[in-house]
Scaffold this motif. Structure first.
Motif, PDB file in Angstrom:
ATOM      1  N   GLU A 159       0.839  -1.210   0.000  1.00  0.00           N
ATOM      2  CA  GLU A 159       0.000   0.000   0.000  1.00  0.00           C
ATOM      3  C   GLU A 159       0.867   1.250   0.000  1.00  0.00           C
ATOM      4  OE1 GLU A 159      -3.492   2.177   2.630  1.00  0.00           O
ATOM      5  OE2 GLU A 159      -2.829   0.163   3.182  1.00  0.00           O
ATOM      6  N   ALA A 213       3.823   5.732  -5.496  1.00  0.00           N
ATOM      7  CA  ALA A 213       3.766   5.766  -6.961  1.00  0.00           C
ATOM      8  C   ALA A 213       2.795   6.835  -7.425  1.00  0.00           C
ATOM      9  CB  ALA A 213       3.367   4.395  -7.506  1.00  0.00           C
ATOM     10  N   GLU A 214       1.679   7.004  -6.706  1.00  0.00           N
ATOM     11  CA  GLU A 214       0.702   8.033  -7.079  1.00  0.00           C
ATOM     12  C   GLU A 214       1.293   9.434  -6.904  1.00  0.00           C
ATOM     13  OE1 GLU A 214      -2.908   7.633  -4.849  1.00  0.00           O
ATOM     14  OE2 GLU A 214      -3.275   5.588  -5.561  1.00  0.00           O
ATOM     15  N   VAL A 215       2.050   9.627  -5.844  1.00  0.00           N
ATOM     16  CA  VAL A 215       2.610  10.939  -5.549  1.00  0.00           C
ATOM     17  C   VAL A 215       3.735  11.284  -6.529  1.00  0.00           C
ATOM     18  CG1 VAL A 215       3.878  12.265  -3.800  1.00  0.00           C
ATOM     19  CG2 VAL A 215       1.980  10.821  -3.116  1.00  0.00           C
ATOM     20  N   THR A 216       4.573  10.313  -6.861  1.00  0.00           N
ATOM     21  CA  THR A 216       5.727  10.603  -7.714  1.00  0.00           C
ATOM     22  C   THR A 216       5.402  10.584  -9.178  1.00  0.00           C
ATOM     23  OG1 THR A 216       6.368   8.263  -7.651  1.00  0.00           O
ATOM     24  CG2 THR A 216       7.369   9.744  -6.006  1.00  0.00           C
ATOM     25  N   ALA A 217       4.255  10.048  -9.568  1.00  0.00           N
ATOM     26  CA  ALA A 217       3.909   9.946 -10.988  1.00  0.00           C
ATOM     27  C   ALA A 217       3.343  11.219 -11.537  1.00  0.00           C
ATOM     28  CB  ALA A 217       2.907   8.814 -11.209  1.00  0.00           C
ATOM     29  N   GLN A 259       3.915   1.508  -1.216  1.00  0.00           N
ATOM     30  CA  GLN A 259       4.516   1.621  -2.554  1.00  0.00           C
ATOM     31  C   GLN A 259       3.503   2.197  -3.545  1.00  0.00           C
ATOM     32  OE1 GLN A 259       7.608   1.299  -3.532  1.00  0.00           O
ATOM     33  NE2 GLN A 259       8.279   0.723  -1.475  1.00  0.00           N
ATOM     34  N   ARG A 260       2.224   1.746  -3.470  1.00  0.00           N
ATOM     35  CA  ARG A 260       1.167   2.251  -4.361  1.00  0.00           C
ATOM     36  C   ARG A 260       0.961   3.752  -4.139  1.00  0.00           C
ATOM     37  NH1 ARG A 260      -3.853   3.524  -3.718  1.00  0.00           N
ATOM     38  NH2 ARG A 260      -4.007   2.653  -1.628  1.00  0.00           N
ATOM     39  N   LEU A 261       0.899   4.186  -2.845  1.00  0.00           N
ATOM     40  CA  LEU A 261       0.696   5.605  -2.551  1.00  0.00           C
ATOM     41  C   LEU A 261       1.883   6.446  -3.007  1.00  0.00           C
ATOM     42  CD1 LEU A 261      -0.888   5.292   1.016  1.00  0.00           C
ATOM     43  CD2 LEU A 261      -2.054   6.014  -1.084  1.00  0.00           C
TER      44      LEU A 261
END
Length: 169
Positions: free
Chosen positions: A159, A165-169, A161-163
């Motif tokens: 979870e 990824a959302e912030v850095t994408a 890692q998913r969060l």
């Protein structure tokens, strides 16, 4: 004034003594010269005196050893096994032979072998009861299985890692 105290203390530079009476002459002279109050004189003693375990015991005017508050300790001593009734002030009971004997026997067996110069101040002896709440009320709950904890950690890591990824994408 602070300057007068400093000047008076400069006259005592180099004073070193294991004899309290000799040191008292100097310190009391400084206190008198500077018109120090009793609490100020005590503060002066506390500031200048250095604990030396090899020094002879400090005694009062009658020659009795003075207690060292820094070394004071408390002990839990089992009460004598005799029937009791409630008393608002148990000090009379503490002065009885059975209670004094229990305390003295305990000190002789459990304290004096380790601290040979210890003594009991019976005026400060108190009766209290220790209720071990943990022993009476604690219910052991075993930890969760390691596999369950490990699975939860892996889920949380995923979870995070998913969060990220959302912030850095």
């Amino acid at each position: 004034s602070a300057e007068a105290l400093e000047a008076a203390l400069r006259s005592a530079v180099g004073l070193g003594s294991m004899d309290r009476k000799a040191a008292a002459k100097t310190i009391e002279a400084v206190a008198k010269k500077c018109s120090l109050s009793t609490p100020q004189t005590k503060a002066l003693w506390d500031a200048l005196a250095v604990r030396d375990p090899d020094a002879p015991p400090v005694t009062d005017k009658k020659g009795n050893a003075e207690p060292d508050a820094d070394l004071r300790d408390g002990e839990n001593v089992p009460l004598p096994s005799e029937p009791l009734v409630f008393e608002a002030d148990p000090s009379a009971r503490l002065a009885t032979l059975p209670y004094r004997t229990v305390v003295e026997d305990y000190v002789a067996a459990e304290v004096l072998p380790y601290v040979a110069d210890a003594w009991v101040d019976h005026d400060k002896t108190k009766i209290a009861y220790e209720v071990p709440l943990t022993r009476h009320f604690y219910k052991y709950v075993p930890p969760r299985p390691l596999a369950e904890i490990d699975a939860e950690i892996k889920t949380l890591e995923a979870e995070i890692q998913r969060l990220l990824a959302e912030v850095t994408a």
